[in-house]
Design a protein around this motif. Sequence first.
Motif, mmCIF file in Angstrom:
data_model
loop_
_atom_site.group_PDB
_atom_site.id
_atom_site.type_symbol
_atom_site.label_atom_id
_atom_site.label_comp_id
_atom_site.label_asym_id
_atom_site.label_seq_id
_atom_site.Cartn_x
_atom_site.Cartn_y
_atom_site.Cartn_z
ATOM 1 N N ALA A 52 57.114 6.118 82.526
ATOM 2 C CA ALA A 52 56.371 7.118 81.744
ATOM 3 C C ALA A 52 54.718 7.287 82.225
ATOM 4 C CB ALA A 52 56.413 6.170 80.177
ATOM 5 N N ASP A 53 54.287 6.119 82.652
ATOM 6 C CA ASP A 53 52.975 6.017 82.985
ATOM 7 C C ASP A 53 52.602 7.111 84.329
ATOM 8 O OD1 ASP A 53 52.268 4.349 80.961
ATOM 9 O OD2 ASP A 53 52.088 2.486 82.385
ATOM 10 N N ALA A 54 53.690 6.871 85.235
ATOM 11 C CA ALA A 54 53.399 7.649 86.302
ATOM 12 C C ALA A 54 53.598 9.202 86.035
ATOM 13 C CB ALA A 54 54.644 7.561 87.266
ATOM 14 N N LYS A 55 54.550 9.523 84.904
ATOM 15 C CA LYS A 55 54.788 10.946 84.458
ATOM 16 C C LYS A 55 53.076 11.553 83.753
ATOM 17 C CE LYS A 55 59.516 11.053 83.968
ATOM 18 N NZ LYS A 55 60.809 11.292 83.118
ATOM 19 N N ILE A 56 52.654 10.358 82.976
ATOM 20 C CA ILE A 56 51.392 10.875 82.397
ATOM 21 C C ILE A 56 50.349 11.481 83.557
ATOM 22 C CG2 ILE A 56 49.385 9.955 81.521
ATOM 23 C CD1 ILE A 56 51.207 8.639 79.293
ATOM 24 N N HIS A 57 50.282 10.435 84.596
ATOM 25 C CA HIS A 57 49.338 10.774 85.697
ATOM 26 C C HIS A 57 49.694 12.112 86.607
ATOM 27 C CE1 HIS A 57 47.279 6.616 85.951
ATOM 28 N NE2 HIS A 57 48.447 6.295 85.840
ATOM 29 N N ARG A 58 50.964 12.208 86.574
ATOM 30 C CA ARG A 58 51.589 13.648 87.102
ATOM 31 C C ARG A 58 51.010 14.706 86.383
ATOM 32 N NH1 ARG A 58 57.605 14.660 87.449
ATOM 33 N NH2 ARG A 58 57.388 14.717 85.492
ATOM 34 N N ASP A 59 51.411 14.642 84.785
ATOM 35 C CA ASP A 59 51.061 15.483 83.815
ATOM 36 C C ASP A 59 49.585 16.081 83.941
ATOM 37 O OD1 ASP A 59 53.555 15.912 83.223
ATOM 38 O OD2 ASP A 59 53.379 14.885 81.499
ATOM 39 N N ARG A 60 48.752 14.972 83.859
ATOM 40 C CA ARG A 60 47.220 15.011 84.059
ATOM 41 C C ARG A 60 46.758 15.755 85.318
ATOM 42 N NH1 ARG A 60 45.314 9.307 81.669
ATOM 43 N NH2 ARG A 60 45.761 9.726 79.473
ATOM 44 N N LYS A 61 47.375 15.441 86.581
ATOM 45 C CA LYS A 61 46.931 16.027 87.607
ATOM 46 C C LYS A 61 47.579 17.476 87.771
ATOM 47 C CE LYS A 61 46.021 16.512 92.258
ATOM 48 N NZ LYS A 61 46.357 15.607 93.232
ATOM 49 N N LEU A 62 48.856 17.661 87.299
ATOM 50 C CA LEU A 62 49.153 19.200 87.133
ATOM 51 C C LEU A 62 48.120 20.010 86.489
ATOM 52 C CD1 LEU A 62 51.264 20.996 88.038
ATOM 53 C CD2 LEU A 62 52.940 20.018 86.045
ATOM 54 N N ARG A 63 47.879 19.538 85.242
ATOM 55 C CA ARG A 63 47.139 20.448 84.336
ATOM 56 C C ARG A 63 45.749 20.639 85.009
ATOM 57 N NH1 ARG A 63 47.326 17.235 79.887
ATOM 58 N NH2 ARG A 63 45.625 15.871 80.344
ATOM 59 N N GLY A 64 45.073 19.562 85.638
ATOM 60 C CA GLY A 64 43.921 20.057 86.259
ATOM 61 C C GLY A 64 44.094 20.772 87.332
ATOM 62 N N SER A 65 45.190 20.616 87.999
ATOM 63 C CA SER A 65 45.439 21.758 89.286
ATOM 64 C C SER A 65 45.733 23.042 89.039
ATOM 65 C CB SER A 65 46.482 20.954 90.052
ATOM 66 O OG SER A 65 46.118 19.855 90.511
ATOM 67 N N ILE A 66 46.553 23.079 87.904
ATOM 68 C CA ILE A 66 46.657 24.419 87.462
ATOM 69 C C ILE A 66 45.421 25.334 86.863
ATOM 70 C CG2 ILE A 66 47.961 25.727 85.597
ATOM 71 C CD1 ILE A 66 50.436 23.876 86.062
ATOM 72 N N ILE A 67 44.805 24.529 86.234
ATOM 73 C CA ILE A 67 43.614 25.213 85.540
ATOM 74 C C ILE A 67 42.575 25.567 86.714
ATOM 75 C CG2 ILE A 67 41.124 24.573 84.396
ATOM 76 C CD1 ILE A 67 42.994 22.830 82.663
ATOM 77 N N SER A 68 42.521 24.741 87.855
ATOM 78 C CA SER A 68 41.769 25.393 89.003
ATOM 79 C C SER A 68 42.261 26.330 89.718
ATOM 80 C CB SER A 68 41.057 23.855 89.662
ATOM 81 O OG SER A 68 42.185 23.499 90.429
ATOM 82 N N GLU A 69 43.600 26.404 89.846
ATOM 83 C CA GLU A 69 44.297 27.348 90.617
ATOM 84 C C GLU A 69 44.960 28.786 89.849
ATOM 85 O OE1 GLU A 69 44.486 26.962 93.908
ATOM 86 O OE2 GLU A 69 43.357 25.257 94.102
#
Length: 131
Positions: A52-69
């Motif tokens: 569950a924690d790893a998925k939160i880290h992935r979701d946060r990275k994905l959210r940040g990456s998508i916004i910038s890209e």
Amino acid sequence: MQELITPASRIIEELRIIQDNIEVELSEEITQVIDRGNYCSAQMARTGKLLADAKIHRDRKLRGSIISELKKLTSLPASTANKFADALCEDENYLVNWCERVNRSCTHQVEWCRTLISKAKAEMTAFPSGT
């Protein structure tokens, strides 16, 4: 809630330890089987939390990456955009996959321990000591 999330570096450390322990070959000595079953049962719960924690880290990275890209993503077909987004989170996806695999390995080992315990019980019934 933030304080409950295990940092990614700690997830990696814990998974390494668990992975090392579950890779040790299991004997059919009943006390070792019970010990392994107890260990794996506890690790199933822990790896579920780490997942569950790893998925939160992935979701946060994905959210940040998508916004910038976002500009790049809007010009791509949906399937390509999804693959692009996954590529942006390669490390996080690896961590999620590793958590899932270790969790599943613990689950399978608990099942194997149950099988060995059932076998030992059947043998004790069929061949009681002292007879």
